[in-house]
Every structure is written in C-alpha cells, then in structure tokens.
Design a protein around this motif. Structure first.
Motif, PDB file in Angstrom:
ATOM      1  N   THR A  76       5.687 -18.323 -68.386  1.00 19.09           N
ATOM      2  CA  THR A  76       6.689 -17.973 -67.598  1.00 19.09           C
ATOM      3  C   THR A  76       7.797 -18.666 -67.243  1.00 19.09           C
ATOM      4  OG1 THR A  76       4.603 -17.358 -65.997  1.00 19.09           O
ATOM      5  CG2 THR A  76       6.467 -17.529 -64.966  1.00 19.09           C
ATOM      6  N   ILE A  77       8.819 -17.830 -67.153  1.00 17.53           N
ATOM      7  CA  ILE A  77      10.216 -18.387 -67.049  1.00 17.53           C
ATOM      8  C   ILE A  77      10.622 -18.474 -65.523  1.00 17.53           C
ATOM      9  CG2 ILE A  77      12.740 -18.548 -67.499  1.00 17.53           C
ATOM     10  CD1 ILE A  77      11.802 -17.324 -70.233  1.00 17.53           C
ATOM     11  N   PHE A  78      10.474 -19.462 -64.954  1.00 13.18           N
ATOM     12  CA  PHE A  78      10.785 -19.580 -63.380  1.00 13.18           C
ATOM     13  C   PHE A  78      12.278 -19.996 -63.359  1.00 13.18           C
ATOM     14  CE2 PHE A  78       6.525 -20.280 -63.448  1.00 13.18           C
ATOM     15  CZ  PHE A  78       5.964 -19.627 -62.372  1.00 13.18           C
ATOM     16  N   SER A  79      12.998 -19.858 -62.310  1.00 12.14           N
ATOM     17  CA  SER A  79      14.600 -20.135 -62.000  1.00 12.14           C
ATOM     18  C   SER A  79      14.779 -21.859 -62.544  1.00 12.14           C
ATOM     19  CB  SER A  79      14.875 -19.835 -60.866  1.00 12.14           C
ATOM     20  OG  SER A  79      14.273 -20.692 -59.784  1.00 12.14           O
ATOM     21  N   GLU A  80      13.585 -22.674 -62.371  1.00 16.75           N
ATOM     22  CA  GLU A  80      14.015 -23.918 -62.725  1.00 16.75           C
ATOM     23  C   GLU A  80      13.178 -24.558 -63.846  1.00 16.75           C
ATOM     24  OE1 GLU A  80      13.932 -26.517 -59.068  1.00 16.75           O
ATOM     25  OE2 GLU A  80      15.487 -25.025 -58.047  1.00 16.75           O
ATOM     26  N   TYR A  81      12.173 -23.740 -64.093  1.00 16.89           N
ATOM     27  CA  TYR A  81      11.283 -24.400 -65.205  1.00 16.89           C
ATOM     28  C   TYR A  81      10.433 -23.386 -65.976  1.00 16.89           C
ATOM     29  CZ  TYR A  81       7.274 -23.742 -61.821  1.00 16.89           C
ATOM     30  OH  TYR A  81       6.398 -23.167 -61.077  1.00 16.89           O
ATOM     31  N   PHE A  82      10.132 -23.815 -67.128  1.00 17.15           N
ATOM     32  CA  PHE A  82       9.225 -22.954 -68.325  1.00 17.15           C
ATOM     33  C   PHE A  82       7.816 -23.316 -68.258  1.00 17.15           C
ATOM     34  CE2 PHE A  82       8.402 -22.011 -72.725  1.00 17.15           C
ATOM     35  CZ  PHE A  82       8.215 -20.676 -72.443  1.00 17.15           C
ATOM     36  N   GLN A  83       7.008 -22.494 -68.166  1.00 15.44           N
ATOM     37  CA  GLN A  83       5.645 -22.943 -68.243  1.00 15.44           C
ATOM     38  C   GLN A  83       4.750 -22.070 -69.155  1.00 15.44           C
ATOM     39  OE1 GLN A  83       3.467 -23.733 -64.328  1.00 15.44           O
ATOM     40  NE2 GLN A  83       2.306 -21.842 -64.695  1.00 15.44           N
ATOM     41  N   CYS A 147      -7.788 -25.536 -68.707  1.00 14.54           N
ATOM     42  CA  CYS A 147      -6.211 -24.967 -68.825  1.00 14.54           C
ATOM     43  C   CYS A 147      -5.425 -26.046 -69.329  1.00 14.54           C
ATOM     44  CB  CYS A 147      -5.970 -24.499 -67.460  1.00 14.54           C
ATOM     45  SG  CYS A 147      -4.144 -23.821 -67.647  1.00 14.54           S
ATOM     46  N   LEU A 148      -4.744 -25.857 -70.533  1.00 11.13           N
ATOM     47  CA  LEU A 148      -3.895 -26.939 -70.695  1.00 11.13           C
ATOM     48  C   LEU A 148      -2.595 -26.177 -70.274  1.00 11.13           C
ATOM     49  CD1 LEU A 148      -2.682 -29.153 -72.661  1.00 11.13           C
ATOM     50  CD2 LEU A 148      -2.409 -27.276 -74.583  1.00 11.13           C
ATOM     51  N   LEU A 149      -1.999 -26.934 -69.696  1.00 12.07           N
ATOM     52  CA  LEU A 149      -0.552 -26.619 -68.657  1.00 12.07           C
ATOM     53  C   LEU A 149       0.363 -27.573 -69.356  1.00 12.07           C
ATOM     54  CD1 LEU A 149       0.355 -24.730 -66.817  1.00 12.07           C
ATOM     55  CD2 LEU A 149       0.228 -26.438 -64.884  1.00 12.07           C
ATOM     56  N   LEU A 150       1.414 -26.629 -69.792  1.00 14.40           N
ATOM     57  CA  LEU A 150       2.801 -27.424 -70.277  1.00 14.40           C
ATOM     58  C   LEU A 150       3.906 -26.695 -69.515  1.00 14.40           C
ATOM     59  CD1 LEU A 150       1.673 -26.084 -73.917  1.00 14.40           C
ATOM     60  CD2 LEU A 150       1.788 -28.683 -73.020  1.00 14.40           C
ATOM     61  N   LYS A 151       4.580 -27.884 -68.904  1.00 12.65           N
ATOM     62  CA  LYS A 151       5.575 -27.467 -68.110  1.00 12.65           C
ATOM     63  C   LYS A 151       6.865 -28.120 -68.278  1.00 12.65           C
ATOM     64  CE  LYS A 151       5.786 -26.410 -63.163  1.00 12.65           C
ATOM     65  NZ  LYS A 151       5.067 -26.916 -61.825  1.00 12.65           N
ATOM     66  N   LYS A 152       7.992 -27.303 -68.370  1.00 14.81           N
ATOM     67  CA  LYS A 152       9.389 -28.191 -68.583  1.00 14.81           C
ATOM     68  C   LYS A 152      10.541 -27.557 -67.762  1.00 14.81           C
ATOM     69  CE  LYS A 152      12.673 -30.076 -71.519  1.00 14.81           C
ATOM     70  NZ  LYS A 152      12.616 -31.089 -72.446  1.00 14.81           N
ATOM     71  N   LYS A 153      11.365 -28.562 -67.202  1.00 17.11           N
ATOM     72  CA  LYS A 153      12.282 -28.413 -66.094  1.00 17.11           C
ATOM     73  C   LYS A 153      13.272 -27.699 -67.059  1.00 17.11           C
ATOM     74  CE  LYS A 153      15.572 -30.389 -63.018  1.00 17.11           C
ATOM     75  NZ  LYS A 153      15.257 -29.467 -61.764  1.00 17.11           N
TER      76      LYS A 153
END
Length: 156
Positions: A76-83, A147-153
């Motif tokens: 998912t691409i959110f307005s402030e981060y990618f997940q 769940c392996l969750l990877l999140k980047k601003k």
C-alpha cells in the motif's frame, strides 16, 4: 491481483502458493508500485525486502507445510508512507531477538556477512531498519498467522 486507487493510496493484494516458482508472479505483481507516487529508491528497497520475505516464508516458515499453503501479500502507498505485509502460517519466530543478536554481531568490525548465509535475510532487514529508515516487525496475528510488516516513510 487487484489494484484499488483513491486520492490517498494505492493498495494491492496477492495470494500465491508456498513455492519459489511463484517468485516471477510476486515480482511482476510488485512492478505496479514502480510509479511516480513512490520514489524509485523506496520501490527498489521494498522489492528486495519483498523477495527476501517471500523466500523466507517458503524456505523456513512453510518448509514443513503443504506447498499449496498460501502466502498473502499486500502493498500500500499511503500519502506519507509505503507498507508491505507478508502473512505466513508457520510457527512463531522472534524476529526482534534475532535482529538484536545480529545487531551485536554486525557492529564488530571483523564481522563478515558471507560467513552467515543462514542469517542473510535478517541481516538485510536489520540494514533496512538501521540504514534506510524502514520499520520492520514480525507479529503473530489472529488465526495462527504471522505478519512481516515493512513500513517506510515517503519523502521527496
């Protein structure tokens, strides 16, 4: 495969079997995130993490399970981060403890990652966290899934 678009995000999901031959499908699916809304550097880091995470599920988490056991992927691409999220049905694994152990080892100037092949995936995730600002977590979810969750601003 599905792609949903709205003013705030792109979201896509994929279900594949626990088979390394599905890698081409996973990589092809992820190509849709190589887009103007996501900096290329974040996309390539994410693609590498996705490949590593998928490979770890097949080789480790699902090694004792039926090859048809599904792996569920979302990005998912959110307005402030990618997940990116990767769900598996394997036994629980304490990723934080492993990353802490590797953090101590890798801080030694004599550490050679080539001598730690079994830990390359965790070494890579540690590097994403420490050097590239990714949030990395691995948690047990309801229904005996991990769940392996990877999140980047996202910064431009």
């Amino acid at each position: 495969m599905s792609l949903q678009t709205d003013s705030l995000s792109y979201n896509s999901t994929l279900h594949v079997a626990s088979d390394l031959d599905e890698m081409a499908t996973v990589v092809e699916w992820f190509d849709q995130f190589n887009c103007p809304q996501l900096p290329y550097q974040v996309w390539i880091e994410g693609q590498t993490a996705l490949i590593e995470g998928f490979t770890n599920v097949v080789r480790h988490a699902h090694s004792q399970l039926n090859p048809e056991t599904p792996i569920h992927l979302t990005a998912t691409i959110f307005s402030e981060y990618f997940q990116i999220a990767i769900w598996d049905q394997g036994a629980i694994f304490d990723l934080e403890a492993e990353l802490d152990k590797l953090n101590q080892k890798t801080s030694d100037c004599n550490f050679n990652p080539l001598g730690h092949e079994a830990h390359w995936g965790c070494i890579f995730l540690l590097k994403l966290r420490k050097d590239y600002g990714w949030n990395v977590s691995y948690t047990r979810e309801a229904g005996e899934k991990n769940c392996l969750l990877l999140k980047k601003k996202i910064t431009y």
